[in-house]
Design a protein around this motif. Structure first.
Motif, PDB file in Angstrom:
ATOM      1  N   PRO A  69       6.743  17.421  -6.035  1.00 12.16           N
ATOM      2  CA  PRO A  69       5.477  17.670  -5.332  1.00 12.16           C
ATOM      3  C   PRO A  69       4.465  18.442  -6.174  1.00 12.16           C
ATOM      4  N   ALA A  70       4.939  19.217  -7.128  1.00 12.16           N
ATOM      5  CA  ALA A  70       4.028  19.998  -7.975  1.00 12.16           C
ATOM      6  C   ALA A  70       3.166  19.114  -8.865  1.00 12.16           C
ATOM      7  N   SER A 119       0.830  -1.215   0.000  1.00  9.53           N
ATOM      8  CA  SER A 119       0.000   0.000   0.000  1.00  9.53           C
ATOM      9  C   SER A 119       0.861   1.260   0.000  1.00  9.53           C
ATOM     10  N   THR A 120       1.988   1.205   0.693  1.00  4.95           N
ATOM     11  CA  THR A 120       2.920   2.343   0.661  1.00  4.95           C
ATOM     12  C   THR A 120       3.378   2.597  -0.766  1.00  4.95           C
ATOM     13  N   LEU A 121       3.677   1.546  -1.482  1.00  4.61           N
ATOM     14  CA  LEU A 121       4.159   1.660  -2.851  1.00  4.61           C
ATOM     15  C   LEU A 121       3.140   2.343  -3.760  1.00  4.61           C
ATOM     16  N   VAL A 122       1.872   1.918  -3.696  1.00  3.57           N
ATOM     17  CA  VAL A 122       0.881   2.516  -4.598  1.00  3.57           C
ATOM     18  C   VAL A 122       0.547   3.950  -4.195  1.00  3.57           C
ATOM     19  N   ARG A 123       0.732   4.284  -2.931  1.00  2.21           N
ATOM     20  CA  ARG A 123       0.508   5.670  -2.512  1.00  2.21           C
ATOM     21  C   ARG A 123       1.629   6.584  -2.997  1.00  2.21           C
ATOM     22  N   LEU A 124       2.785   6.012  -3.235  1.00  2.00           N
ATOM     23  CA  LEU A 124       3.855   6.775  -3.887  1.00  2.00           C
ATOM     24  C   LEU A 124       3.528   7.004  -5.364  1.00  2.00           C
ATOM     25  N   MET A 125       2.853   6.018  -5.983  1.00  2.00           N
ATOM     26  CA  MET A 125       2.500   6.133  -7.402  1.00  2.00           C
ATOM     27  C   MET A 125       1.535   7.284  -7.663  1.00  2.00           C
ATOM     28  N   ASN A 126       0.551   7.443  -6.771  1.00  2.00           N
ATOM     29  CA  ASN A 126      -0.466   8.461  -7.064  1.00  2.00           C
ATOM     30  C   ASN A 126      -0.293   9.745  -6.252  1.00  2.00           C
ATOM     31  N   GLY A 127       0.871   9.907  -5.630  1.00  2.00           N
ATOM     32  CA  GLY A 127       1.181  11.172  -4.978  1.00  2.00           C
ATOM     33  C   GLY A 127       0.629  11.335  -3.579  1.00  2.00           C
TER      34      GLY A 127
END
Length: 287
Positions: A75-76, A48-56
């Protein structure tokens, strides 16, 4: 097919009072446009950490990650990533903001500044895609578990993201609801959508085109990383690799190995119950 998602040497650590806890270490893999990928691993391995990195939703700390050429480390680009990666979470109740289904789906479209004249048609089309046409005036709370997940998916589909991410989206469902959601995932892949499924259930991962297996290479002392990436048959028939990752192999694979020990040699290792039954029938006819 072109590379839609590129993850190169990504690491991530959570900060706490006790210091840093490295969750992901040197993660690398690619997913092509139109592919159905299953990211498989035991609970707590950082899926879940990984996919949250994918979508910002989480800020990249180390390594490179790009989605359709957009740098997730900037971050932009957070809101652009959210548009490209639509997320269906484990608990659909956490995604509803209205007591009327059509209003709930319209909420996301309005936030995305979709012209008002297009909202009604997009809501209707999204509900039809998930088989919930006629449910426009229903309350999400009145739906079954499977219907709720399909309703949450409709809210994501209305925004037409390029990647659909299912984060343990079937784990709270009964068998009927699980079959409903898995069937929608497969249908979306067949329609050309890129689908990423996060799961610890290898029986579900059989539906995918490729498997990305996550875990700790040397037990609890190591952070999580990608142990292997390959075709479904290549990864899910490798019992030793799955057990190393803390995953129970598919039932058909376990049965194949038990039969082999008993002196019954099937022509190949099956992945599903259907393949197992077919292989057993063929063995019986030949012997």
């Amino acid at each position: 097919m072109s590379e839609l998602l590129e993850v190169n040497h990504v690491s991530y650590a959570y900060h706490s009072i006790d210091g840093e806890t490295e969750t992901l270490a040197d993660i690398s893999f690619h997913i092509k446009e139109g592919e159905f990928a299953a990211i498989v691993g035991p609970s707590g391995c950082g899926k879940s950490t990984l996919v949250r990195l994918m979508n910002g939703l989480l800020q990249l700390q180390d390594g490179n990650l790009s989605v359709n050429g957009i740098n997730a480390g900037n971050p932009a680009n957070k809101w652009e990533l959210c548009k490209i990666c639509g997320m269906v979470f484990q608990n659909p109740d956490n995604q509803f903001v209205s007591s009327v289904l059509e209003e709930d789906i319209a909420f996301g479209l309005e936030n995305a500044q979709v012209p008002e004249r297009e909202v009604t048609s997009k809501v209707k089309a999204a509900l039809e895609l998930v088989g919930l046409e006629g449910y426009e005036k229903r309350s999400p709370s009145s739906l079954s578990g499977g219907q709720k997940q399909r309703a949450a998916l409709a809210g994501v589909l209305a925004l037409n993201p390029e990647i659909l991410i299912f984060d343990e989206a079937t784990s709270m469902l009964d068998p009927k609801g699980r079959r409903e959601v898995l069937a929608k995932m497969k249908k979306l892949r067949d329609c050309g959508k890129t689908v990423v499924m996060i799961t610890h259930d290898v029986e579900e991962a059989v539906l995918a085109d490729q498997v990305i297996l996550m875990g700790r290479p040397n037990g609890q002392k190591d952070p999580n990383t990608v142990l292997a990436q390959g075709s479904v048959r290549e990864i899910l028939t490798d019992s030793r690799l799955l057990i190393q990752a803390g995953i129970v192999p598919p039932m058909a694979v376990r049965m194949y190995e038990d039969l082999k020990l008993a002196g019954i040699e099937l022509n190949r290792c099956p992945l599903t119950k259907e393949e197992l039954a077919e292989a057993l029938c063929r063995w019986k006819s030949e012997n």
